[in-house]
Design a protein around this motif. Structure first.
Motif, mmCIF file in Angstrom:
data_model
loop_
_atom_site.group_PDB
_atom_site.id
_atom_site.type_symbol
_atom_site.label_atom_id
_atom_site.label_comp_id
_atom_site.label_asym_id
_atom_site.label_seq_id
_atom_site.Cartn_x
_atom_site.Cartn_y
_atom_site.Cartn_z
ATOM 1 N N GLU A 141 0.833 -1.203 0.000
ATOM 2 C CA GLU A 141 0.000 0.000 0.000
ATOM 3 C C GLU A 141 0.870 1.257 0.000
ATOM 4 O O GLU A 141 0.544 2.245 -0.660
ATOM 5 N N ALA A 142 1.977 1.201 0.746
ATOM 6 C CA ALA A 142 2.897 2.347 0.763
ATOM 7 C C ALA A 142 3.545 2.541 -0.608
ATOM 8 O O ALA A 142 3.706 3.678 -1.075
ATOM 9 N N LEU A 143 3.893 1.432 -1.270
ATOM 10 C CA LEU A 143 4.494 1.518 -2.604
ATOM 11 C C LEU A 143 3.496 2.066 -3.618
ATOM 12 O O LEU A 143 3.841 2.900 -4.463
ATOM 13 N N GLU A 149 1.676 9.074 -6.669
ATOM 14 C CA GLU A 149 1.909 10.495 -6.410
ATOM 15 C C GLU A 149 3.068 11.047 -7.235
ATOM 16 O O GLU A 149 3.421 12.215 -7.109
ATOM 17 N N LEU A 150 3.670 10.193 -8.084
ATOM 18 C CA LEU A 150 4.779 10.651 -8.925
ATOM 19 C C LEU A 150 4.288 11.600 -10.012
ATOM 20 O O LEU A 150 3.142 11.516 -10.460
ATOM 21 N N GLU A 151 5.171 12.481 -10.432
ATOM 22 C CA GLU A 151 4.844 13.358 -11.555
ATOM 23 C C GLU A 151 4.798 12.533 -12.841
ATOM 24 O O GLU A 151 5.427 11.477 -12.947
ATOM 25 N N PRO A 164 1.770 2.453 -11.237
ATOM 26 C CA PRO A 164 0.741 3.458 -10.951
ATOM 27 C C PRO A 164 -0.565 3.063 -11.636
ATOM 28 O O PRO A 164 -0.583 2.214 -12.535
ATOM 29 N N LYS A 165 -1.651 3.684 -11.234
ATOM 30 C CA LYS A 165 -2.975 3.280 -11.719
ATOM 31 C C LYS A 165 -3.083 3.324 -13.238
ATOM 32 O O LYS A 165 -3.644 2.416 -13.859
ATOM 33 N N ARG A 236 2.005 -8.512 -8.409
ATOM 34 C CA ARG A 236 2.049 -7.918 -7.066
ATOM 35 C C ARG A 236 0.740 -7.217 -6.724
ATOM 36 O O ARG A 236 0.342 -7.152 -5.572
ATOM 37 N N HIS A 237 0.075 -6.697 -7.755
ATOM 38 C CA HIS A 237 -1.170 -5.974 -7.503
ATOM 39 C C HIS A 237 -2.289 -6.919 -7.102
ATOM 40 O O HIS A 237 -3.247 -6.514 -6.457
#
Length: 240
Positions: A141-143, A149-151, A164-165, A236-237
């Protein structure tokens, strides 16, 4: 130095060192030891009354008796006065009050043992696996939060363990598309095998259809391998 100021002894380099200096002092250690011995003596003296709780069912009487005797004993040590001693004991008693009422009503039984302690004593491997899974979940969850939140453009598969999503949605869409192609080929091959069976039964030529099946089979295998590869990338997801 001004007359109204005091200077630290050489052993204290700054005010941050004061606590460590006091904790290490023989006087404080001696007082802690005196407190522990006094509390142990009080416990030995009052344990029979506590053990007799299911018989006498006197929870409130016990509280008043214990509060008086323990406050009297602790206040004599010069650590807490009588009122602070009573307050400290009241907080401790309140935390145990529900259990003590259960003991008064039902006696000392296994229901008082927390479930986690039972698991730890009887099924330590199961409890460890549960704790490991929870730790892994928190880590993932932290990863996920970090990469989401990355640009834009900052993420790369080589540098991050998870997707990322947006990237994840793209891979899932690709898997779905490949799965659709694979189903079409499998459906076509199934129909062609039925045609071969019918032609054999009729005594007609079926070589061209078998050639078509032979051509489609490696394509299906390649699609299956590609789907497995993409699913492995985002495995992993699925652990969440």
């Amino acid at each position: 130095m001004k007359n109204s100021y005091c200077e630290f002894v050489p052993a204290i380099a700054s005010k941050e060192c004061v606590k460590a200096f006091l904790d290490a002092s023989l006087e404080l250690k001696s007082k802690h030891l005196e407190f522990a011995h006094s509390l142990a003596d009080w416990w030995e003296e009052n344990l029979p009354a506590l053990e007799d709780l299911p018989t006498k069912q006197n929870v409130y009487d016990l509280y008043h008796a214990f509060s008086t005797t323990i406050a009297d004993r602790i206040s004599k040590l010069g650590i807490l006065d009588e009122f602070k001693s009573r307050g400290a004991f009241a907080s401790y008693w309140n935390a145990l009050f529900t259990d003590l009422r259960s003991v008064s009503a039902s006696g000392w039984n296994a229901d008082l043992i927390p479930d986690e302690e039972i698991l730890q004593s009887q099924f330590p491997e199961v409890l460890k696996e549960m704790n490991d899974n929870e730790a892994r979940r928190d880590e993932l969850e932290a990863l996920f939060k970090e990469v989401n939140e990355l640009e834009e453009g900052a993420w790369s598969e080589e540098d991050y363990e998870v997707y990322p999503k947006a990237e994840l949605a793209e891979v899932k869409a690709q898997i779905k598309s490949l799965g659709g192609e694979l189903k079409e080929i499998e459906r076509a091959n199934k129909n062609k095998r039925q045609q071969v069976k019918a032609l054999k039964h009729a005594g007609e030529s079926f070589l061209s259809i078998e050639n078509e099946i032979a051509a489609l089979t490696p394509k299906a295998a390649a699609l299956s391998d590609l789907i497995a590869e993409q699913e492995k990338r985002i495995a992993r997801h699925a652990e969440r």
